[in-house]
Design a protein around this motif. Structure first.
Motif, PDB file in Angstrom:
ATOM      1  N   GLU A  19      -8.857  -3.797  -1.262  1.00 29.27           N
ATOM      2  CA  GLU A  19      -8.611  -2.484  -0.659  1.00 29.27           C
ATOM      3  C   GLU A  19      -7.116  -2.177  -0.683  1.00 29.27           C
ATOM      4  N   LEU A  20      -6.324  -3.180  -0.357  1.00 24.79           N
ATOM      5  CA  LEU A  20      -4.869  -3.002  -0.345  1.00 24.79           C
ATOM      6  C   LEU A  20      -4.323  -2.764  -1.752  1.00 24.79           C
ATOM      7  N   ALA A  21      -4.936  -3.392  -2.734  1.00 25.05           N
ATOM      8  CA  ALA A  21      -4.472  -3.219  -4.121  1.00 25.05           C
ATOM      9  C   ALA A  21      -4.647  -1.776  -4.556  1.00 25.05           C
ATOM     10  N   LYS A  22      -5.806  -1.190  -4.242  1.00 29.64           N
ATOM     11  CA  LYS A  22      -6.052   0.213  -4.591  1.00 29.64           C
ATOM     12  C   LYS A  22      -5.048   1.107  -3.879  1.00 29.64           C
ATOM     13  N   TYR A  23      -4.834   0.815  -2.623  1.00 29.90           N
ATOM     14  CA  TYR A  23      -3.956   1.647  -1.795  1.00 29.90           C
ATOM     15  C   TYR A  23      -2.505   1.560  -2.267  1.00 29.90           C
ATOM     16  N   ALA A  24      -2.016   0.340  -2.442  1.00 29.15           N
ATOM     17  CA  ALA A  24      -0.600   0.146  -2.791  1.00 29.15           C
ATOM     18  C   ALA A  24      -0.272   0.782  -4.131  1.00 29.15           C
ATOM     19  N   ALA A  25      -1.256   0.790  -5.025  1.00 28.00           N
ATOM     20  CA  ALA A  25      -1.028   1.350  -6.360  1.00 28.00           C
ATOM     21  C   ALA A  25      -0.707   2.842  -6.285  1.00 28.00           C
ATOM     22  N   ASN A  26      -1.099   3.494  -5.200  1.00 25.15           N
ATOM     23  CA  ASN A  26      -0.784   4.918  -5.036  1.00 25.15           C
ATOM     24  C   ASN A  26       0.686   5.155  -4.713  1.00 25.15           C
ATOM     25  N   PHE A  27       1.401   4.101  -4.333  1.00 25.03           N
ATOM     26  CA  PHE A  27       2.720   4.330  -3.769  1.00 25.03           C
ATOM     27  C   PHE A  27       3.862   3.815  -4.630  1.00 25.03           C
ATOM     28  N   HIS A  28       3.965   2.515  -4.781  1.00 25.39           N
ATOM     29  CA  HIS A  28       5.136   1.972  -5.489  1.00 25.39           C
ATOM     30  C   HIS A  28       4.754   0.664  -6.161  1.00 25.39           C
ATOM     31  N   PRO A  29       5.233   0.439  -7.394  1.00 27.49           N
ATOM     32  CA  PRO A  29       4.833  -0.784  -8.107  1.00 27.49           C
ATOM     33  C   PRO A  29       5.290  -2.074  -7.425  1.00 27.49           C
ATOM     34  N   ARG A  30       6.359  -1.982  -6.626  1.00 27.88           N
ATOM     35  CA  ARG A  30       6.829  -3.206  -5.971  1.00 27.88           C
ATOM     36  C   ARG A  30       6.410  -3.297  -4.509  1.00 27.88           C
ATOM     37  N   LEU A  31       5.564  -2.375  -4.062  1.00 26.58           N
ATOM     38  CA  LEU A  31       5.099  -2.444  -2.673  1.00 26.58           C
ATOM     39  C   LEU A  31       4.192  -3.660  -2.500  1.00 26.58           C
ATOM     40  N   VAL A  32       4.565  -4.538  -1.586  1.00 28.43           N
ATOM     41  CA  VAL A  32       3.733  -5.703  -1.277  1.00 28.43           C
ATOM     42  C   VAL A  32       2.883  -5.346  -0.062  1.00 28.43           C
ATOM     43  N   ALA A  33       1.564  -5.442  -0.207  1.00 24.45           N
ATOM     44  CA  ALA A  33       0.654  -5.116   0.888  1.00 24.45           C
ATOM     45  C   ALA A  33      -0.005  -6.399   1.369  1.00 24.45           C
ATOM     46  N   LEU A  34       0.056  -6.629   2.663  1.00 26.12           N
ATOM     47  CA  LEU A  34      -0.371  -7.925   3.202  1.00 26.12           C
ATOM     48  C   LEU A  34      -1.494  -7.780   4.219  1.00 26.12           C
ATOM     49  N   THR A  35      -2.424  -8.721   4.164  1.00 26.73           N
ATOM     50  CA  THR A  35      -3.490  -8.797   5.157  1.00 26.73           C
ATOM     51  C   THR A  35      -3.675 -10.257   5.563  1.00 26.73           C
ATOM     52  N   GLY A  36      -4.598 -10.501   6.466  1.00 24.20           N
ATOM     53  CA  GLY A  36      -4.825 -11.874   6.934  1.00 24.20           C
ATOM     54  C   GLY A  36      -6.012 -11.889   7.862  1.00 24.20           C
ATOM     55  N   THR A  37      -6.143 -12.959   8.606  1.00 25.84           N
ATOM     56  CA  THR A  37      -7.197 -13.006   9.620  1.00 25.84           C
ATOM     57  C   THR A  37      -6.744 -12.160  10.807  1.00 25.84           C
ATOM     58  N   GLU A  38      -7.681 -11.859  11.688  1.00 21.55           N
ATOM     59  CA  GLU A  38      -7.322 -11.109  12.906  1.00 21.55           C
ATOM     60  C   GLU A  38      -6.196 -11.836  13.648  1.00 21.55           C
ATOM     61  N   ALA A  39      -6.286 -13.152  13.718  1.00 26.95           N
ATOM     62  CA  ALA A  39      -5.281 -13.925  14.459  1.00 26.95           C
ATOM     63  C   ALA A  39      -3.924 -13.869  13.769  1.00 26.95           C
ATOM     64  N   GLU A  40      -3.931 -13.989  12.434  1.00 20.98           N
ATOM     65  CA  GLU A  40      -2.662 -13.931  11.693  1.00 20.98           C
ATOM     66  C   GLU A  40      -1.987 -12.576  11.863  1.00 20.98           C
ATOM     67  N   ILE A  41      -2.801 -11.525  11.826  1.00 18.58           N
ATOM     68  CA  ILE A  41      -2.243 -10.169  11.974  1.00 18.58           C
ATOM     69  C   ILE A  41      -1.714  -9.959  13.393  1.00 18.58           C
ATOM     70  N   ALA A  42      -2.460 -10.431  14.374  1.00 21.28           N
ATOM     71  CA  ALA A  42      -1.999 -10.287  15.763  1.00 21.28           C
ATOM     72  C   ALA A  42      -0.666 -10.995  15.949  1.00 21.28           C
ATOM     73  N   THR A  43      -0.536 -12.171  15.345  1.00 22.71           N
ATOM     74  CA  THR A  43       0.696 -12.948  15.478  1.00 22.71           C
ATOM     75  C   THR A  43       1.865 -12.245  14.808  1.00 22.71           C
ATOM     76  N   VAL A  44       1.679 -11.779  13.579  1.00 26.00           N
ATOM     77  CA  VAL A  44       2.807 -11.169  12.868  1.00 26.00           C
ATOM     78  C   VAL A  44       3.204  -9.855  13.543  1.00 26.00           C
ATOM     79  N   ALA A  45       2.231  -9.095  14.021  1.00 22.23           N
ATOM     80  CA  ALA A  45       2.552  -7.828  14.688  1.00 22.23           C
ATOM     81  C   ALA A  45       3.384  -8.084  15.943  1.00 22.23           C
ATOM     82  N   LYS A  46       2.975  -9.072  16.692  1.00 25.41           N
ATOM     83  CA  LYS A  46       3.716  -9.395  17.914  1.00 25.41           C
ATOM     84  C   LYS A  46       5.143  -9.817  17.568  1.00 25.41           C
TER      85      LYS A  46
END
Ligand code: NI
Length: 196
Positions: free
Chosen positions: A112-139
């Protein structure tokens, strides 16, 4: 658009008003306890950590691909700002990696992120993870988010802070970069803080 977006936009505006002075000013976020370690998966399915970006400035924005209005607008400005900088100062632009981190890992798979990022910039890095990983990085990165109750069709929204933050090549925070004043202002802010 939602309350968190508005609050974060107001904060970004407040931080910005301090930015019109001499170039010798200290970075507004110097010493702030934002950023640090993470372990996430990019849009190609490759695991990336903060060390993957060592030596690169990082322009970090949290959002989600199903965000109907605000995230696409902000990402548009971020990536058009990057393009403007690539034209005016390619050497500086090459030292910045734009990074999008999802706050909706349940729906934002790498594909999903690959499709999305392709709309914006070739060097845009789009990151996902588990719910816990995302909660940690956001905090760690000072980003608030809250999944909203699903509607009758099962669709849901996620309120989230709205800010683009520039981190230095060692991963320390420098400044909130304006994403609401157009690409030229964003490019100028990057150039300013990267020259400091
Ligand atoms: Ni959004």
């Amino acid at each position: 658009m939602n309350k968190l977006h508005l609050i974060a936009a107001a904060l970004a505006g407040a931080a910005l008003s301090a930015c019109g002075r001499a170039p010798a000013e200290a970075p507004p976020l110097a010493g702030a306890t934002m950023g640090g370690a993470f372990s996430l998966v990019d849009q190609r399915g490759v695991r990336r950590t903060e060390r993957s970006f060592e030596g690169q400035y990082r322009l970090v924005y949290f959002g989600f691909t199903f965000c109907p209005d605000v995230c696409p607008v902000d990402l548009q400005v971020i990536t058009q700002g990057m393009r403007a900088l690539e034209k005016s100062d390619p050497a500086t632009a090459a030292r910045v990696t734009p990074i999008f981190i999802t706050v909706d890992p349940a729906r934002d798979t790498p594909a999903e992120l690959a499709k999305y990022a392709a709309n914006f910039h070739p060097r845009l890095v789009a990151l996902t993870g588990t719910e816990a990983e995302i909660a940690t990085v956001a905090k760690r990165y000072g980003v608030a988010f809250a999944k909203q109750p699903a509607g009758p069709d099962g669709a849901y929204s996620v309120d989230h802070s709205r800010m683009a933050v520039l981190y230095d090549p060692a991963g320390a925070p420098i400044a909130i970069i304006p994403h609401d004043e157009g690409p030229a202002a964003l490019a100028a802010a990057l150039q300013k803080w990267m020259a400091a």
